[in-house]
Design an enzyme around this catalytic site. Structure first.
Site, mmCIF file in Angstrom:
data_model
loop_
_atom_site.group_PDB
_atom_site.id
_atom_site.type_symbol
_atom_site.label_atom_id
_atom_site.label_comp_id
_atom_site.label_asym_id
_atom_site.label_seq_id
_atom_site.Cartn_x
_atom_site.Cartn_y
_atom_site.Cartn_z
ATOM 1 N N GLU A 41 2.687 52.584 -41.400
ATOM 2 C CA GLU A 41 1.315 52.742 -41.818
ATOM 3 C C GLU A 41 0.734 51.473 -41.287
ATOM 4 O O GLU A 41 1.498 50.288 -41.625
ATOM 5 C CB GLU A 41 1.386 52.650 -43.464
ATOM 6 N N ARG A 276 17.707 51.852 -46.780
ATOM 7 C CA ARG A 276 16.645 50.758 -46.197
ATOM 8 C C ARG A 276 17.523 49.770 -46.004
ATOM 9 O O ARG A 276 18.522 49.459 -46.693
ATOM 10 C CB ARG A 276 15.464 50.429 -46.947
ATOM 11 N N LYS A 286 5.617 44.486 -47.252
ATOM 12 C CA LYS A 286 4.505 44.032 -46.627
ATOM 13 C C LYS A 286 3.817 43.347 -47.560
ATOM 14 O O LYS A 286 3.105 42.352 -47.161
ATOM 15 C CB LYS A 286 3.933 44.963 -45.930
HETATM 16 P P1 ATP Z 1 6.677 48.097 -47.060
HETATM 17 O O1 ATP Z 1 7.337 48.497 -48.402
HETATM 18 O O2 ATP Z 1 7.022 46.802 -46.566
HETATM 19 O O3 ATP Z 1 5.216 48.299 -46.931
HETATM 20 P P2 ATP Z 1 6.905 50.831 -46.038
HETATM 21 O O4 ATP Z 1 8.077 51.522 -45.998
HETATM 22 O O5 ATP Z 1 5.823 51.089 -46.782
HETATM 23 O O6 ATP Z 1 7.499 49.363 -46.028
HETATM 24 P P3 ATP Z 1 5.926 51.828 -43.648
HETATM 25 O O7 ATP Z 1 4.873 51.244 -42.570
HETATM 26 O O8 ATP Z 1 5.538 53.073 -44.308
HETATM 27 O O9 ATP Z 1 6.358 50.563 -44.369
HETATM 28 O O10 ATP Z 1 7.367 52.117 -42.801
HETATM 29 C C1 ATP Z 1 7.487 52.637 -41.568
HETATM 30 C C2 ATP Z 1 8.871 53.171 -41.579
HETATM 31 O O11 ATP Z 1 9.848 52.125 -41.653
HETATM 32 C C3 ATP Z 1 9.272 54.173 -42.577
HETATM 33 O O12 ATP Z 1 9.625 55.472 -42.138
HETATM 34 C C4 ATP Z 1 10.107 53.333 -43.717
HETATM 35 O O13 ATP Z 1 11.058 54.103 -44.493
HETATM 36 C C5 ATP Z 1 10.649 52.231 -42.577
HETATM 37 N N1 ATP Z 1 11.009 51.173 -43.479
HETATM 38 C C6 ATP Z 1 10.470 50.292 -44.047
HETATM 39 N N2 ATP Z 1 11.160 49.363 -44.652
HETATM 40 C C7 ATP Z 1 12.260 49.355 -44.187
HETATM 41 C C8 ATP Z 1 13.625 48.913 -44.513
HETATM 42 N N3 ATP Z 1 13.559 47.925 -45.251
HETATM 43 N N4 ATP Z 1 14.612 49.209 -43.927
HETATM 44 C C9 ATP Z 1 14.669 50.472 -43.344
HETATM 45 N N5 ATP Z 1 13.364 51.096 -42.870
HETATM 46 C C10 ATP Z 1 12.321 50.782 -43.235
HETATM 47 MG MG MG Z 2 4.643 52.773 -46.917
#
Ligand code: ATP
Ligand code: MG
Length: 570
Positions: A41, A276, A286
């Site tokens: 995102e 994760r 983020k």
């Molecule tokens: P945040 O919680 O930091 O906002 P998010 O999961 O909302 O992270 P996205 O932009 O939606 O961030 O993530 C893009 C991809 O990266 C998703 O498929 C998510 O599952 C993966 N991802 C995010 N954080 C991790 C992590 N700590 N380890 C592995 N994969 C991750």
């Molecule tokens: Mg997200």
């Protein structure tokens, strides 16, 4: 390290792909049998956790001769921006991955599907699988019930199809205020999966979108958008983190209903979850990273102490080291913590082989060789890399006045200190053996210079050098040729291994001692080095020229990591 390490590490995903391939599950004319996607995102900068997902998705596609799409999941217009989109693209490329396949670019945006998503939603309404609920958000939330008790049906659940369709059209036309109506999937208010209790799939938002502008005032939600985007892009394996496990029934439900109404065809993409990445001494959210930036706890998103990928890059980590790290941690089904030292070791292992060696003095102290003639210099040399003669030699000079590290001299040597103190002999690396004779100090007792005599027949690489056995071996620079440089020594941003565990405030766990800036010197041979060049400074660690601030003639170095892990002992 080779890619075979990925094979061993991620085998539950590989096993699934192998089984799917054997069963010809995703056999389609003209398409690879593995299509994955990385779906960020664009609401912030990527962090080290995302690197795991990037390496996994792009790595699987590469290893199976498939392709991986970069897809922006941009359905929350208020939080998203082009700045984030650009940074994410840049970071994925920097990590060494490419969303082109056979000359075709697979860069997608969920917002490209807004019209199609809308039409699919209409089809669900027409088939009796979705309805407009006109209750407010709190009421809807309350009616969902709890994990161990069923929810209750909305009074609008059996609203006639035509009425739902009409309201849905008028929602799009902008006739209603935010929060007055939502579109919900009609599934099961008693499901043991909360996500299946008639989830909201569209809501009204009068927000400007960074790509579609003001074309829309209704936006689809993640659970509806994600599975359909995967299906539209003919993704086969939709790999996501464990927190989406409970959403998998919904993912499958939406797609199955759309197949029934003829909007989509088999084979459908399948979601598989993996753990994760949780990294000690780091924050990987983020939202929390944004807080560090907004509250000026760090110097921006790319502060070299930040575990954002732009920060890690600026710190000096190489793409190879991040990929190596991701190979080493593997992919598993169970959540666990990875120690920060694993990441730090990956960059040491990557740079040890390829980084040229050089000398830097971080905290300069003057060393005067009293028995060496004024104005004279002596050429010295050292290999650029001790194990790679093909990388050539470095040339520098020895002279009467030198710079050494302040910490390499002690007035009162403690036990086990073999470096400089009055009466002791040490070797100046790649130079001569010297004996310390005295030191100068100011009125506060601070040491301002150290005096020594050198042994003319002790030069490194000559016969005579073998006659000298000394325990200390220190680095130095001639002040005839040393080039001044700003050196930024960074350490971990948090001093607590789990800065945001439980109800801790991660701002309380900041390491007060994570950044030291000093004016030092480096050897003249690297005076004009480009930004983002990596070195091992002898005895000190791995360093990189700062990609933002370093210029030829005004060098700025960041310390990436020390030569050894000092945190394990803490
Ligand atoms: P945040 O919680 O930091 O906002 P998010 O999961 O909302 O992270 P996205 O932009 O939606 O961030 O993530 C893009 C991809 O990266 C998703 O498929 C998510 O599952 C993966 N991802 C995010 N954080 C991790 C992590 N700590 N380890 C592995 N994969 C991750
Ligand atoms: Mg997200």
């Amino acid at each position: 390290m080779t890619d075979t390490h990925i094979e061993q590490a991620s085998n539950f995903i590989r096993q699934k792909i192998d089984a799917d391939t054997a069963a010809a599950k995703f056999k389609r004319a003209g398409l690879p049998s593995v299509i994955t996607r990385f779906p960020p995102e664009p609401n912030g900068y990527l962090h080290i956790g995302h690197a795991k997902s990037i390496c996994l998705n792009f790595g699987m596609a590469r290893d199976y001769g498939g392709r991986c799409h970069l897809r922006f999941d941009d359905t929350n217009p208020e939080k998203e921006s082009v700045e984030y989109v650009n940074s994410i693209k840049d970071t994925v490329q920097w990590l060494g991955f490419d969303w082109h396949s056979n000359g075709v670019e697979h860069l997608h945006y969920a917002s490209d599907y807004f019209e199609q998503l809308y039409q699919f939603a209409e089809r669900l309404i027409q088939a009796g699988h979705a309805y407009i609920d006109s209750q407010d958000g709190d009421t809807i939330r309350f009616q969902r019930g709890q994990l161990n008790s069923p929810g209750m049906n909305s009074p609008f659940r059996d609203r006639p199809v035509d009425e739902s369709l009409d309201i849905f059209h008028r929602m799009r036309a902008g006739e209603f205020a935010e929060g007055t109506h939502v579109l919900r999937a009609k599934i099961d208010m008693a499901s043991s999966f909360m996500a299946m209790r008639d989830p909201v799939i569209y809501r009204i938002r009068y927000a400007h979108h960074h790509r579609t502008g003001d074309a829309w005032c209704i936006y689809p939600l993640y659970d509806f958008t994600h599975c359909i985007s995967d299906a539209i892009e003919q993704v086969t394996h939709s790999l996501c983190t464990l927190e989406f496990e409970n959403n998998r029934p919904l993912y499958n439900w939406v797609l199955a209903r759309l197949v029934e109404v003829g909007a989509l065809a088999q084979p459908l993409p399948e979601q598989t979850e993996f753990a994760r990445l949780n990294l000690t001494y780091a924050i990987t959210s983020k939202r929390k990273l944004l807080k560090l930036v907004e509250e000026n706890k760090v110097d921006g998103w790319d502060d070299p102490r930040m575990m954002t990928l732009v920060g890690i890059r600026r710190r000096g980590f190489t793409p190879e080291s991040i990929r190596l790290f991701c190979e080493r941690i593997g992919v598993s089904k169970a959540d666990s913590w990875i120690d920060m030292s694993t990441l730090e070791q990956a960059v040491r292992d990557d740079l040890d082989e390829k980084a040229p060696r050089a000398v830097a003095v971080l905290k300069p102290l003057k060393l005067i060789i009293d028995n060496y003639p004024d104005g004279q210099t002596e050429p010295c040399k050292a290999p650029v890399h001790p194990h790679h003669p093909e990388m050539g030699e470095r040339h520098f000079v020895f002279s009467k006045e030198l710079w050494i590290e302040h910490d390499d001299f002690m007035v009162e040597p403690m036990k086990g200190f073999f470096r400089l103190f009055v009466g002791n002999k040490v070797r100046l690396r790649h130079g001569f053996v010297i004996e310390c004779t005295s030191y100068d100090s100011d009125e506060h007792g601070n040491v301002t210079a150290v005096h020594a005599n050198y042994y003319a027949d002790s030069k490194s690489g000559t016969e005579g050098s073998n006659n000298y056995k000394v325990k200390g071996n220190i680095h130095w620079l001639s002040n005839e040729s040393a080039v001044s440089a700003e050196i930024r020594v960074y350490d971990r941003l948090f001093s607590d291994a789990h800065p945001d565990a439980g109800d801790k405030d991660f701002l309380d766990a900041l390491n007060a001692d994570s950044k030291h800036i000093s004016q030092g010197y480096v050897e003249s041979g690297i005076a004009n080095v480009a930004a983002e060049t990596h070195f091992q400074f002898e005895r000190l660690g791995y360093f990189v020229t700062d990609r933002v601030d370093s210029k030829s003639g005004a060098l700025v170095f960041n310390r990436i990591v020390g030569l050894k892990d000092v945190w394990q002992k803490k």
